[in-house]
Design a protein around this motif. Structure first.
Motif, PDB file in Angstrom:
ATOM      1  N   VAL A   1      41.148  34.671  34.247  1.00  0.00           N
ATOM      2  CA  VAL A   1      40.140  35.854  34.602  1.00  0.00           C
ATOM      3  C   VAL A   1      40.763  36.957  33.522  1.00  0.00           C
ATOM      4  N   LYS A   2      40.130  37.117  32.900  1.00  0.00           N
ATOM      5  CA  LYS A   2      40.376  37.970  31.079  1.00  0.00           C
ATOM      6  C   LYS A   2      40.927  39.271  31.171  1.00  0.00           C
ATOM      7  N   ARG A   3      41.487  40.622  30.898  1.00  0.00           N
ATOM      8  CA  ARG A   3      41.333  41.608  31.364  1.00  0.00           C
ATOM      9  C   ARG A   3      40.188  42.019  30.560  1.00  0.00           C
ATOM     10  N   ASP A   4      39.726  41.585  29.185  1.00  0.00           N
ATOM     11  CA  ASP A   4      38.243  41.991  28.534  1.00  0.00           C
ATOM     12  C   ASP A   4      37.460  41.908  29.233  1.00  0.00           C
ATOM     13  N   LYS A   5      37.444  40.427  30.156  1.00  0.00           N
ATOM     14  CA  LYS A   5      36.189  40.389  30.768  1.00  0.00           C
ATOM     15  C   LYS A   5      35.878  40.821  32.756  1.00  0.00           C
ATOM     16  N   ILE A   6      37.111  41.921  32.395  1.00  0.00           N
ATOM     17  CA  ILE A   6      36.587  43.045  34.001  1.00  0.00           C
ATOM     18  C   ILE A   6      36.249  44.201  33.207  1.00  0.00           C
ATOM     19  N   SER A   7      34.779  44.057  33.652  1.00  0.00           N
ATOM     20  CA  SER A   7      34.374  45.191  33.860  1.00  0.00           C
ATOM     21  C   SER A   7      34.838  46.913  34.290  1.00  0.00           C
ATOM     22  N   GLY A   8      35.585  46.543  35.534  1.00  0.00           N
ATOM     23  CA  GLY A   8      35.495  47.734  36.309  1.00  0.00           C
ATOM     24  C   GLY A   8      36.006  48.089  37.631  1.00  0.00           C
TER      25      GLY A   8
ATOM     26  N   PHE B   1      44.784  43.691  44.742  1.00  0.00           N
ATOM     27  CA  PHE B   1      44.456  43.841  45.527  1.00  0.00           C
ATOM     28  C   PHE B   1      42.600  45.011  45.014  1.00  0.00           C
ATOM     29  N   ASP B   2      43.171  45.102  44.481  1.00  0.00           N
ATOM     30  CA  ASP B   2      41.517  45.993  43.769  1.00  0.00           C
ATOM     31  C   ASP B   2      40.899  44.929  43.435  1.00  0.00           C
ATOM     32  N   VAL B   3      39.782  45.673  44.491  1.00  0.00           N
ATOM     33  CA  VAL B   3      38.301  44.779  44.207  1.00  0.00           C
ATOM     34  C   VAL B   3      37.521  45.227  42.670  1.00  0.00           C
ATOM     35  N   VAL B   4      37.091  44.502  41.672  1.00  0.00           N
ATOM     36  CA  VAL B   4      36.852  43.897  40.252  1.00  0.00           C
ATOM     37  C   VAL B   4      35.272  43.401  40.417  1.00  0.00           C
ATOM     38  N   ALA B   5      35.049  44.259  39.648  1.00  0.00           N
ATOM     39  CA  ALA B   5      33.773  43.388  39.040  1.00  0.00           C
ATOM     40  C   ALA B   5      33.704  42.213  37.462  1.00  0.00           C
ATOM     41  N   PHE B   6      33.731  41.783  37.247  1.00  0.00           N
ATOM     42  CA  PHE B   6      34.194  40.984  36.115  1.00  0.00           C
ATOM     43  C   PHE B   6      32.990  39.815  35.777  1.00  0.00           C
ATOM     44  N   ARG B   7      32.728  39.481  34.167  1.00  0.00           N
ATOM     45  CA  ARG B   7      31.479  38.968  33.864  1.00  0.00           C
ATOM     46  C   ARG B   7      31.775  38.041  33.868  1.00  0.00           C
ATOM     47  N   ARG B   8      30.927  36.473  34.307  1.00  0.00           N
ATOM     48  CA  ARG B   8      31.258  34.933  34.004  1.00  0.00           C
ATOM     49  C   ARG B   8      31.299  34.851  32.217  1.00  0.00           C
ATOM     50  N   GLU B   9      32.188  33.482  32.200  1.00  0.00           N
ATOM     51  CA  GLU B   9      31.525  32.535  31.209  1.00  0.00           C
ATOM     52  C   GLU B   9      29.501  32.575  31.196  1.00  0.00           C
ATOM     53  N   ASP B  10      28.960  32.577  32.085  1.00  0.00           N
ATOM     54  CA  ASP B  10      27.502  32.334  32.265  1.00  0.00           C
ATOM     55  C   ASP B  10      26.708  33.705  32.375  1.00  0.00           C
ATOM     56  N   GLY B  11      27.191  34.934  31.934  1.00  0.00           N
ATOM     57  CA  GLY B  11      27.269  35.561  31.977  1.00  0.00           C
ATOM     58  C   GLY B  11      27.261  36.613  33.270  1.00  0.00           C
ATOM     59  N   LYS B  12      27.119  35.864  33.921  1.00  0.00           N
ATOM     60  CA  LYS B  12      26.588  36.328  35.531  1.00  0.00           C
ATOM     61  C   LYS B  12      27.940  37.287  36.196  1.00  0.00           C
ATOM     62  N   MET B  13      27.248  38.745  36.758  1.00  0.00           N
ATOM     63  CA  MET B  13      28.376  39.787  37.628  1.00  0.00           C
ATOM     64  C   MET B  13      28.756  39.404  39.071  1.00  0.00           C
ATOM     65  N   ILE B  14      30.517  39.259  38.543  1.00  0.00           N
ATOM     66  CA  ILE B  14      30.342  38.703  39.634  1.00  0.00           C
ATOM     67  C   ILE B  14      32.077  40.111  40.111  1.00  0.00           C
ATOM     68  N   VAL B  15      31.684  39.768  41.761  1.00  0.00           N
ATOM     69  CA  VAL B  15      33.080  40.951  42.435  1.00  0.00           C
ATOM     70  C   VAL B  15      33.485  40.430  42.924  1.00  0.00           C
ATOM     71  N   LYS B  16      35.347  40.510  43.192  1.00  0.00           N
ATOM     72  CA  LYS B  16      36.093  39.274  44.082  1.00  0.00           C
ATOM     73  C   LYS B  16      37.326  40.590  43.722  1.00  0.00           C
ATOM     74  N   ARG B  17      38.976  40.444  44.547  1.00  0.00           N
ATOM     75  CA  ARG B  17      39.725  40.824  44.399  1.00  0.00           C
ATOM     76  C   ARG B  17      40.895  40.713  43.901  1.00  0.00           C
ATOM     77  N   VAL B  18      41.663  41.240  43.540  1.00  0.00           N
ATOM     78  CA  VAL B  18      43.160  41.244  42.728  1.00  0.00           C
ATOM     79  C   VAL B  18      43.761  40.757  43.621  1.00  0.00           C
ATOM     80  N   ILE B  19      44.039  39.664  42.760  1.00  0.00           N
ATOM     81  CA  ILE B  19      45.140  38.656  43.896  1.00  0.00           C
ATOM     82  C   ILE B  19      47.053  38.524  43.053  1.00  0.00           C
ATOM     83  N   GLY B  20      46.820  37.738  41.977  1.00  0.00           N
ATOM     84  CA  GLY B  20      47.934  37.891  41.017  1.00  0.00           C
ATOM     85  C   GLY B  20      47.760  38.518  39.565  1.00  0.00           C
ATOM     86  N   LEU B  21      48.892  38.403  39.127  1.00  0.00           N
ATOM     87  CA  LEU B  21      49.225  39.218  38.085  1.00  0.00           C
ATOM     88  C   LEU B  21      48.949  39.091  37.169  1.00  0.00           C
TER      89      LEU B  21
END
Length: 204
Positions: free
Chosen positions: A181-188, A94-114
């Motif tokens: 989404v890989k952990r290293d793609k999650i910016s924060g 349920f954390d709301v995170v920012a991650f970078r897609r393969e195209d370089g775009k920064m996206i905001v979504k919610r963590v559901i599966g661990l």
């Protein structure tokens, strides 16, 4: 040898035999000024370094475009990302995170599966390891488009399943162009809505 001085005198007097010599006992004004300048420069550098660190760690701004995170976030919102937190802990459900897609775009979504979990969407509901996901999810509307999660998705090590809160208007881990989404793609972690000012507050 005798040593003596006079009140308010900038000199110390030394008597050697019958000869009196004088020596300045204070440093020159130029030396004092140089030391003050060096001290000021050091203070300025420390302040700038702290400000840069604070902006990097807590102040990365991301504008929200689209309706995929409604009602939590909407188009035009500007959020701040804590880029330091996941250096000390793992992203949580349920954390709301920012991650970078393969195209370089920064996206905001919610963590559901661990990592290591099995995720499936069946009859509009989310199941984690064959158990219905409750808590915050129970207030979400039924999902009409399960995408790839129509069938069980096994999350690998360091992989997360992310969804937008507005499930029927979100491009997220259900679809191949995002996927797990890989952990290293999650910016924060998104922690604060900065703008609009009237809606400023912590992001849940």
């Amino acid at each position: 040898m005798a040593t003596f001085s006079f009140c308010d005198s900038p000199y110390v007097f030394y008597e050697v035999g019958h000869e009196v010599r004088t020596v300045e006992f204070y440093e020159s004004e130029d030396t004092n000024l140089l030391r003050r300048i060096i001290s000021w420069i050091t203070d300025i550098i420390v302040v700038i370094a702290f400000a840069c660190f604070s902006v990097y760690a807590f102040g990365t701004q991301i504008p929200i475009n689209g309706s995929s995170m409604q009602p939590a976030l909407k188009t035009g919102d500007v959020v701040l990302v804590n880029r330091l937190i996941y250096d000390f802990q793992d992203p949580d459900r349920f954390d709301v995170v920012a991650f970078r897609r393969e195209d370089g775009k920064m996206i905001v979504k919610r963590v559901i599966g661990l990592p290591g979990e099995k995720v499936q969407i069946e009859d509009g509901q989310i199941y984690i390891n064959d158990k219905l996901l409750y808590e915050a999810e129970q207030e979400m509307p039924a999902i009409t488009s399960p995408g790839m999660a129509e069938h069980p998705i096994e999350l690998g090590e360091e992989e997360y399943f992310l969804l937008g809160d507005n499930r029927d208007s979100s491009e997220d881990s259900r679809f191949a162009n995002v996927g797990n989404v890989k952990r290293d793609k999650i910016s924060g972690k998104v922690w604060l809505r900065l703008f609009p000012i009237l809606d400023m507050g912590l992001v849940d």
